[in-house]
Design a protein around this motif. Structure first.
Motif, short mmCIF file in Angstrom:
data_model
loop_
_atom_site.label_atom_id
_atom_site.label_comp_id
_atom_site.label_asym_id
_atom_site.label_seq_id
_atom_site.Cartn_x
_atom_site.Cartn_y
_atom_site.Cartn_z
N LEU A 15 0.92 -1.16 -0.56
CA LEU A 15 -0.44 0.09 -0.22
C LEU A 15 0.53 1.16 0.47
O LEU A 15 0.60 2.19 -0.50
CB LEU A 15 -1.07 -0.40 1.04
N LYS A 16 1.87 1.23 0.61
CA LYS A 16 2.50 1.89 0.91
C LYS A 16 3.24 2.46 -0.54
O LYS A 16 3.52 3.89 -1.03
CB LYS A 16 3.92 2.07 1.69
N ALA A 17 3.93 1.52 -0.93
CA ALA A 17 4.26 1.95 -2.20
C ALA A 17 3.52 1.88 -3.82
O ALA A 17 4.10 2.85 -4.39
CB ALA A 17 4.67 -0.15 -2.58
N GLU A 18 2.47 2.39 -3.12
CA GLU A 18 1.02 2.57 -3.71
C GLU A 18 1.36 4.05 -4.32
O GLU A 18 0.51 4.81 -5.08
CB GLU A 18 0.23 2.56 -3.95
N GLY A 19 1.35 4.67 -2.50
CA GLY A 19 1.63 6.21 -2.60
C GLY A 19 0.73 6.35 -1.40
O GLY A 19 -0.27 7.57 -1.34
N ARG A 20 -0.45 5.81 -1.42
CA ARG A 20 -0.89 5.71 -0.47
C ARG A 20 -0.67 6.46 1.46
O ARG A 20 0.24 6.05 2.13
CB ARG A 20 -1.72 4.04 0.22
N SER A 21 -1.56 6.77 1.93
CA SER A 21 -1.32 7.53 3.35
C SER A 21 -1.48 6.17 4.40
O SER A 21 -2.39 5.62 4.89
CB SER A 21 -1.75 8.27 3.86
N ILE A 22 -0.39 5.58 5.06
CA ILE A 22 -0.35 4.28 5.33
C ILE A 22 1.31 4.05 6.31
O ILE A 22 2.41 4.98 6.08
CB ILE A 22 -0.23 3.04 4.44
N ALA A 23 1.18 3.74 7.73
CA ALA A 23 2.24 4.01 9.00
C ALA A 23 2.10 2.88 9.04
O ALA A 23 0.67 2.11 9.89
CB ALA A 23 2.29 5.10 9.18
N TRP A 24 2.81 2.25 10.28
CA TRP A 24 2.19 1.10 11.36
C TRP A 24 3.27 1.00 12.04
O TRP A 24 4.62 1.75 12.24
CB TRP A 24 2.90 -0.38 10.81
N SER A 25 3.06 0.09 13.07
CA SER A 25 3.80 0.37 14.69
C SER A 25 3.84 -1.10 14.66
O SER A 25 3.98 -2.50 15.08
CB SER A 25 2.93 0.37 15.99
N ASN A 26 5.65 -1.17 15.08
CA ASN A 26 6.06 -1.95 15.49
C ASN A 26 6.29 -2.72 16.79
O ASN A 26 6.15 -3.74 17.22
CB ASN A 26 7.93 -2.17 15.04
N LYS A 27 5.40 -1.49 17.69
CA LYS A 27 5.26 -2.23 19.55
C LYS A 27 3.92 -2.68 18.91
O LYS A 27 3.49 -3.74 20.53
CB LYS A 27 4.82 -0.70 19.87
N ALA A 28 3.35 -3.54 17.74
CA ALA A 28 1.99 -4.02 17.80
C ALA A 28 1.88 -4.93 16.58
O ALA A 28 1.67 -4.47 16.00
CB ALA A 28 0.92 -2.86 17.78
N ALA A 29 3.29 -6.01 17.27
CA ALA A 29 3.16 -6.78 16.11
C ALA A 29 3.72 -8.04 16.23
O ALA A 29 4.04 -8.09 17.51
CB ALA A 29 4.79 -6.16 15.33
N PHE A 30 3.42 -9.11 15.26
CA PHE A 30 4.21 -10.05 15.96
C PHE A 30 4.69 -10.97 15.09
O PHE A 30 4.42 -10.63 13.77
CB PHE A 30 2.82 -11.78 15.74
N LEU A 31 5.58 -11.72 15.07
CA LEU A 31 6.95 -12.12 14.06
C LEU A 31 6.18 -13.12 13.65
O LEU A 31 5.91 -14.21 14.22
CB LEU A 31 8.19 -12.29 14.64
N VAL A 32 6.01 -13.35 12.21
CA VAL A 32 6.14 -14.47 11.72
C VAL A 32 7.15 -14.45 10.06
O VAL A 32 7.24 -14.33 9.25
CB VAL A 32 4.27 -14.18 10.84
N GLY A 33 6.24 -15.85 8.91
CA GLY A 33 7.44 -16.16 8.00
C GLY A 33 6.51 -16.74 7.54
O GLY A 33 6.23 -17.37 7.52
N ASP A 34 6.90 -17.24 5.77
CA ASP A 34 6.42 -18.20 5.37
C ASP A 34 7.33 -19.63 5.22
O ASP A 34 8.87 -18.42 4.53
CB ASP A 34 6.35 -17.97 3.71
N ARG A 35 7.24 -20.17 5.00
CA ARG A 35 8.31 -21.86 4.72
C ARG A 35 7.43 -22.39 3.84
O ARG A 35 6.08 -21.93 3.26
CB ARG A 35 8.88 -22.61 5.37
#
Length: 356
Positions: free
Chosen positions: A247-267
């Motif tokens: 979304l940010k790459a689209e130029g959208r107004s967006i932000a996020w917080s690493n203080k509210a995050a869960f570490l995940v991943g794909d295998r």
């Protein structure tokens, strides 16, 4: 023009294109392919542009991608293995799910394959394990529209529940993996991250009751989560970092917080009985052997690749947005995969009874 002549011209065109790309065409048959499931949208587009197409240019093996949700991938793979009618070769499964008994029952063990990567110093130690190969690490987190709020911006899950200070709609995922929604509710209710597991499901659902009137979107796919943001269906939502960065790459107004995050991943998971197993392994090896490709994919999706060399190839501005070691140490929650897998059926049953 005869069919034979058309085929001949097509082959010449492919050969010339490969030469222009600086690749030496591999004499693989045109019918050779590998089928991989992805979640579609920006995720699939990044993989196709930076990984699948270079792989085809180098090997001649066509990569066919099919779109499905994570829940659909697991259900489809399970059904295919049970019936013996396997039409996919591989799919990305969650870091948590790959350690479950259900996953191991339908996946091809990669012990022998992983042996070639055991001494690779640039790869994280668990880049290749019998249950699957690390595609990348990312996070599920709280994203928001900064223009929707005056003054302070939301940073924590408690802020997400504060609809007076931060008004607007809310969004959460609703699929077969509800632990992250429950965990967010518990953190919002004051539970310390070190005491989060085992999850207190009763307390989590009670806390979710208080926010339910403000939840305007329950998304089932990554595309739904970003489309809801584009259409202003919500001002704060729990989404994947890969989708927030798109979304940010689209130029959208967006932000996020690493203080509210869960570490995940794909295998990357090779399905047991995959019809193009060897090609699937070639595709995975190409990923692990190509830090420049990992860098491009993770630059597009804002993820953390398995190769440290790849990380160093990424622009500093992109690396600055990735979760840092300090974020992981101080704020980001690392989920208890063992507990989640052991209680997956119970969590899903409680969730389905609550959300309907």
């Amino acid at each position: 023009m005869t069919i034979r002549a058309a085929i001949r011209l097509s082959g010449i065109a492919m050969f010339c294109a490969a030469i222009l790309l600086g690749e030496t065409p591999n004499p693989a048959l045109a019918s050779e392919r590998v089928v991989i499931a992805t979640t579609g949208g920006a995720y699939d587009a990044a993989l196709r542009k930076w990984w699948f197409e270079p792989f085809t240019a180098k090997t001649g093996i066509q990569v066919v991608s099919v779109a499905a949700t994570n829940a659909e991938m697991r259900a489809k793979a399970t059904a295919m293995v049970k019936t013996g009618n396997v039409s996919w070769d591989l799919y990305p499964d969650g870091e948590i799910q790959v350690s479950s008994k259900d996953h191991l029952a339908i996946s091809e063990p990669l012990d022998s394959f992983c042996a070639q990567f055991k001494d690779r110093q640039d790869l994280v130690p668990d880049a290749c394990i019998p249950a699957g190969v690390r595609l990348f690490s990312t996070s599920t987190l709280m994203a928001y529209n900064p223009q929707a709020f005056k003054g302070n911006k939301p940073e924590t899950w408690a802020d997400m529940w504060d609809t007076s200070k931060f008004p607007g709609g809310r969004s959460f995922p609703n699929f077969d993996d509800p632990w992250r929604v429950m965990a967010a509710a518990l953190l919002a209710d004051g539970v310390k991250r070190e005491n989060l597991f085992p999850l207190d499901v009763d307390r989590a659902l009670k806390k979710l009751d208080t926010l339910r009137p403000s939840i305007s979107l329950w998304w089932k796919t990554g595309d739904q989560s970003v489309q809801g943001f584009r259409e202003n269906d919500y001002s704060i939502g729990q989404i994947w970092l890969t989708r927030a960065s798109a979304l940010k790459a689209e130029g959208r107004s967006i932000a996020w917080s690493n203080k509210a995050a869960f570490l995940v991943g794909d295998r990357l998971t090779v399905i047991k009985g995959a019809p193009n197993r060897d090609n699937a392994l070639k595709l995975i090896a190409f990923w692990l052997d190509s830090p420049e490709i990992q860098a491009k994919v993770c630059e597009a999706l804002l993820c953390t690749p398995p190769s440290s060399t790849a990380i160093m190839m990424m622009p500093q501005a992109v690396r600055d947005q990735m979760p840092s070691a300090e974020d992981v140490r101080d704020s980001i929650v690392i989920p208890d995969a063992k507990w989640i897998n052991e209680h997956a059926a119970e969590l899903l049953e409680r969730w389905n009874n609550w959300v309907r």
